[in-house]
Every structure is written in C-alpha cells, then in structure tokens.
Write a protein that holds these residues in place. Structure first.
Motif, PDB file in Angstrom:
ATOM      1  N   GLY A 150      -5.195  59.194 -17.955  1.00 43.13           N
ATOM      2  CA  GLY A 150      -5.102  59.882 -16.734  1.00 43.13           C
ATOM      3  C   GLY A 150      -5.303  61.574 -16.659  1.00 43.13           C
ATOM      4  O   GLY A 150      -6.051  61.773 -15.722  1.00 43.13           O
ATOM      5  N   ARG A 151      -4.656  62.006 -17.781  1.00 46.09           N
ATOM      6  CA  ARG A 151      -5.010  63.389 -17.839  1.00 46.09           C
ATOM      7  C   ARG A 151      -6.371  63.996 -17.913  1.00 46.09           C
ATOM      8  O   ARG A 151      -6.935  64.736 -17.389  1.00 46.09           O
ATOM      9  N   VAL A 152      -7.121  63.300 -18.853  1.00 46.10           N
ATOM     10  CA  VAL A 152      -8.302  63.441 -18.984  1.00 46.10           C
ATOM     11  C   VAL A 152      -9.459  63.054 -17.807  1.00 46.10           C
ATOM     12  O   VAL A 152      -9.944  63.843 -17.381  1.00 46.10           O
ATOM     13  N   ARG A 153      -9.310  61.978 -17.171  1.00 46.34           N
ATOM     14  CA  ARG A 153      -9.727  61.755 -15.905  1.00 46.34           C
ATOM     15  C   ARG A 153      -9.574  62.779 -14.657  1.00 46.34           C
ATOM     16  O   ARG A 153     -10.410  63.232 -13.956  1.00 46.34           O
ATOM     17  N   PHE A 154      -8.377  63.188 -14.683  1.00 45.05           N
ATOM     18  CA  PHE A 154      -7.992  64.241 -13.933  1.00 45.05           C
ATOM     19  C   PHE A 154      -8.689  65.409 -14.025  1.00 45.05           C
ATOM     20  O   PHE A 154      -9.286  66.028 -13.189  1.00 45.05           O
ATOM     21  N   GLN A 155      -8.855  65.944 -15.263  1.00 46.58           N
ATOM     22  CA  GLN A 155      -9.615  67.038 -15.624  1.00 46.58           C
ATOM     23  C   GLN A 155     -11.079  66.952 -15.156  1.00 46.58           C
ATOM     24  O   GLN A 155     -11.845  67.952 -14.694  1.00 46.58           O
ATOM     25  N   ALA A 156     -11.528  65.827 -15.385  1.00 46.85           N
ATOM     26  CA  ALA A 156     -13.183  65.629 -15.048  1.00 46.85           C
ATOM     27  C   ALA A 156     -13.260  65.452 -13.573  1.00 46.85           C
ATOM     28  O   ALA A 156     -14.110  65.857 -12.989  1.00 46.85           O
ATOM     29  N   THR A 157     -11.994  65.036 -12.814  1.00 47.33           N
ATOM     30  CA  THR A 157     -12.328  64.974 -11.298  1.00 47.33           C
ATOM     31  C   THR A 157     -12.304  66.294 -10.782  1.00 47.33           C
ATOM     32  O   THR A 157     -12.831  66.566  -9.722  1.00 47.33           O
ATOM     33  N   ILE A 158     -11.538  67.227 -11.492  1.00 48.77           N
ATOM     34  CA  ILE A 158     -11.366  68.499 -10.736  1.00 48.77           C
ATOM     35  C   ILE A 158     -12.589  69.481 -11.117  1.00 48.77           C
ATOM     36  O   ILE A 158     -12.747  70.685 -10.903  1.00 48.77           O
ATOM     37  N   VAL A 208      -3.672  71.113 -25.960  1.00 53.42           N
ATOM     38  CA  VAL A 208      -2.632  70.478 -25.750  1.00 53.42           C
ATOM     39  C   VAL A 208      -1.571  71.127 -26.518  1.00 53.42           C
ATOM     40  O   VAL A 208      -1.601  71.113 -27.948  1.00 53.42           O
ATOM     41  N   ALA A 209      -0.491  71.742 -25.971  1.00 47.91           N
ATOM     42  CA  ALA A 209       0.448  72.639 -26.822  1.00 47.91           C
ATOM     43  C   ALA A 209       1.935  71.663 -26.873  1.00 47.91           C
ATOM     44  O   ALA A 209       2.511  71.895 -27.869  1.00 47.91           O
ATOM     45  N   SER A 210       2.069  71.007 -25.764  1.00 49.02           N
ATOM     46  CA  SER A 210       3.330  70.317 -25.676  1.00 49.02           C
ATOM     47  C   SER A 210       3.154  69.036 -24.850  1.00 49.02           C
ATOM     48  O   SER A 210       2.560  69.006 -23.861  1.00 49.02           O
ATOM     49  N   VAL A 211       3.738  67.981 -25.312  1.00 51.02           N
ATOM     50  CA  VAL A 211       3.611  66.704 -24.519  1.00 51.02           C
ATOM     51  C   VAL A 211       5.212  66.071 -24.511  1.00 51.02           C
ATOM     52  O   VAL A 211       5.725  66.020 -25.539  1.00 51.02           O
ATOM     53  N   SER A 212       5.708  65.631 -23.429  1.00 47.56           N
ATOM     54  CA  SER A 212       7.106  65.113 -23.424  1.00 47.56           C
ATOM     55  C   SER A 212       6.968  63.972 -22.542  1.00 47.56           C
ATOM     56  O   SER A 212       6.624  64.226 -21.262  1.00 47.56           O
ATOM     57  N   GLN A 264       2.084  67.595 -14.771  1.00 43.98           N
ATOM     58  CA  GLN A 264       3.250  66.291 -14.489  1.00 43.98           C
ATOM     59  C   GLN A 264       2.570  64.964 -14.065  1.00 43.98           C
ATOM     60  O   GLN A 264       1.617  64.934 -13.281  1.00 43.98           O
ATOM     61  N   GLN A 265       2.934  64.138 -14.941  1.00 43.13           N
ATOM     62  CA  GLN A 265       2.378  62.737 -14.613  1.00 43.13           C
ATOM     63  C   GLN A 265       3.638  61.680 -14.454  1.00 43.13           C
ATOM     64  O   GLN A 265       4.733  61.935 -14.797  1.00 43.13           O
ATOM     65  N   LEU A 266       3.041  60.806 -13.489  1.00 44.25           N
ATOM     66  CA  LEU A 266       4.100  59.539 -13.057  1.00 44.25           C
ATOM     67  C   LEU A 266       3.129  58.209 -13.270  1.00 44.25           C
ATOM     68  O   LEU A 266       2.099  58.409 -12.616  1.00 44.25           O
ATOM     69  N   VAL A 267       3.786  57.301 -14.072  1.00 43.48           N
ATOM     70  CA  VAL A 267       3.269  56.028 -14.176  1.00 43.48           C
ATOM     71  C   VAL A 267       3.957  55.001 -13.448  1.00 43.48           C
ATOM     72  O   VAL A 267       5.228  54.825 -13.629  1.00 43.48           O
ATOM     73  N   THR A 268       3.570  54.360 -12.587  1.00 43.67           N
ATOM     74  CA  THR A 268       4.154  53.253 -11.909  1.00 43.67           C
ATOM     75  C   THR A 268       3.251  51.978 -12.250  1.00 43.67           C
ATOM     76  O   THR A 268       2.388  51.762 -12.456  1.00 43.67           O
ATOM     77  N   GLN A 269       4.257  50.715 -12.037  1.00 46.71           N
ATOM     78  CA  GLN A 269       3.637  49.382 -12.154  1.00 46.71           C
ATOM     79  C   GLN A 269       4.327  48.643 -10.920  1.00 46.71           C
ATOM     80  O   GLN A 269       5.852  48.524 -10.857  1.00 46.71           O
ATOM     81  N   GLY A 308       5.140  49.492  -8.017  1.00 47.98           N
ATOM     82  CA  GLY A 308       5.904  50.303  -7.331  1.00 47.98           C
ATOM     83  C   GLY A 308       7.051  50.814  -8.082  1.00 47.98           C
ATOM     84  O   GLY A 308       8.028  51.568  -7.310  1.00 47.98           O
ATOM     85  N   THR A 309       7.150  50.527  -9.377  1.00 46.92           N
ATOM     86  CA  THR A 309       8.439  51.107 -10.028  1.00 46.92           C
ATOM     87  C   THR A 309       7.968  51.892 -10.874  1.00 46.92           C
ATOM     88  O   THR A 309       7.002  51.686 -11.728  1.00 46.92           O
ATOM     89  N   ALA A 310       8.597  53.020 -11.311  1.00 43.91           N
ATOM     90  CA  ALA A 310       8.416  54.141 -12.181  1.00 43.91           C
ATOM     91  C   ALA A 310       8.683  53.668 -13.694  1.00 43.91           C
ATOM     92  O   ALA A 310       9.956  52.867 -13.823  1.00 43.91           O
ATOM     93  N   VAL A 311       7.508  53.554 -14.433  1.00 39.00           N
ATOM     94  CA  VAL A 311       7.690  52.936 -15.810  1.00 39.00           C
ATOM     95  C   VAL A 311       7.838  54.464 -16.743  1.00 39.00           C
ATOM     96  O   VAL A 311       8.367  54.229 -17.799  1.00 39.00           O
ATOM     97  N   GLY A 312       7.216  55.568 -16.255  1.00 39.38           N
ATOM     98  CA  GLY A 312       7.398  56.710 -17.169  1.00 39.38           C
ATOM     99  C   GLY A 312       6.801  57.893 -16.489  1.00 39.38           C
ATOM    100  O   GLY A 312       6.230  58.065 -15.528  1.00 39.38           O
ATOM    101  N   THR A 313       7.255  59.080 -17.383  1.00 41.71           N
ATOM    102  CA  THR A 313       6.732  60.321 -16.782  1.00 41.71           C
ATOM    103  C   THR A 313       6.374  60.992 -17.835  1.00 41.71           C
ATOM    104  O   THR A 313       6.762  60.847 -18.913  1.00 41.71           O
ATOM    105  N   CYS A 314       5.540  62.092 -17.689  1.00 46.78           N
ATOM    106  CA  CYS A 314       4.936  62.921 -18.812  1.00 46.78           C
ATOM    107  C   CYS A 314       4.718  64.459 -18.378  1.00 46.78           C
ATOM    108  O   CYS A 314       4.234  64.558 -17.117  1.00 46.78           O
ATOM    109  N   ASN A 315       5.216  65.223 -18.912  1.00 48.73           N
ATOM    110  CA  ASN A 315       4.832  66.685 -18.997  1.00 48.73           C
ATOM    111  C   ASN A 315       4.067  67.256 -20.147  1.00 48.73           C
ATOM    112  O   ASN A 315       4.460  67.136 -21.185  1.00 48.73           O
ATOM    113  N   THR A 316       2.878  67.889 -19.639  1.00 49.82           N
ATOM    114  CA  THR A 316       2.057  68.400 -20.637  1.00 49.82           C
ATOM    115  C   THR A 316       1.616  69.764 -20.451  1.00 49.82           C
ATOM    116  O   THR A 316       1.328  70.122 -19.383  1.00 49.82           O
TER     117      THR A 316
END
Length: 141
Positions: free
Chosen positions: A45-53, A65-69, A99-104, A106-114
C-alpha cells in the motif's frame, strides 16, 4: 497493546485506498493471514501510494524507511479482500509520516505508522518544496 486513536480507524479520513485479495499461501496454522503477510500488505500500500502521487526516486533523492509500527487489531481471513488506506500524518523538514489502515469486510484489522526520511544516499536531506506540496494534498482529513 494500546488501542489506536479511534479517529485513525475511519476510512473516510484517508485519501488513498488500494484493494487486494488475500492469498491461501498467507495463512498461518490458525487459519488467519499471518503477521508477515499483513506487513507486506502495508508495504504494498505504501509503495503504490508513492507511485500514485508521482514520487520518483533519483540518485539525489532516496527515501529510506526509518520506523515502522504495526498494530494488529483483528484477524484477517482467506478468502477475502483487504482495503489498505493511506494518508500523510505528518511532514517534517526531511521526513514524512504515513498512517495506514487495513480493513476487511468493514472491520479494521490493522494500522501502520511509517516514518520515511529523504536522503541523498548517505544522510537526511530537506524535502523539495514541490514534493512537500504534493504530500500536503494527501494529508489525513
């Protein structure tokens, strides 16, 4: 594990979304998508976002990438579709935070801060003004 800020669990706050299909190969012995596969979903998702912008890596401008949580909030399952939402959470002098959010279903299954740092290949370098302007357009709402 502390729960993330509830505002980060609202898909409408994110300006970018990428959907992908879960794979049987990503299942763990408990029959849910394993943590390594989920980390790859955030990376994709992060890489596709950067390509899109329109971000273009050059010899003079190399993101690192300095930090991933990652916070795993619920199980993701096969078969199914995951939606990976991405938004810019912060912009610094030489870095930006996604900031990222993954859902399946309609339910949030994870978040990521990079945190990503712009470098010249050796050390941090200021973000170009034009790139800073693009990042601002993709900030969380």
């Amino acid at each position: 594990m502390s729960r993330p800020d509830p505002a980060l669990l609202l898909p409408a706050r994110y300006r970018f979304v990428h959907e992908l299909t879960t794979r049987f190969a990503d299942l763990d012995p408990n029959d849910h998508i394993n943590n390594v596969a989920m980390a790859a979903v955030f990376e994709d998702g992060r890489v596709r976002f950067q390509a899109t912008i329109g971000f273009q890596r050059t010899e003079a401008l190399r993101p690192m990438v300095a930090s991933v949580s990652i916070d795993y909030l619920a199980q993701a399952h096969y078969p199914g579709t995951l939606a990976c939402y991405v938004g810019v959470a912060a912009i610094g002098r030489s870095s930006w935070t996604l900031q990222q959010l993954v859902t399946q279903a309609g339910t949030a299954v994870g978040t990521c801060n990079t945190v990503i740092v712009m470098t010249d290949g050796q050390r941090a370098t200021p973000l170009p003004d034009a790139f800073r302007g693009v990042l601002e357009q993709w900030s969380l709402t």
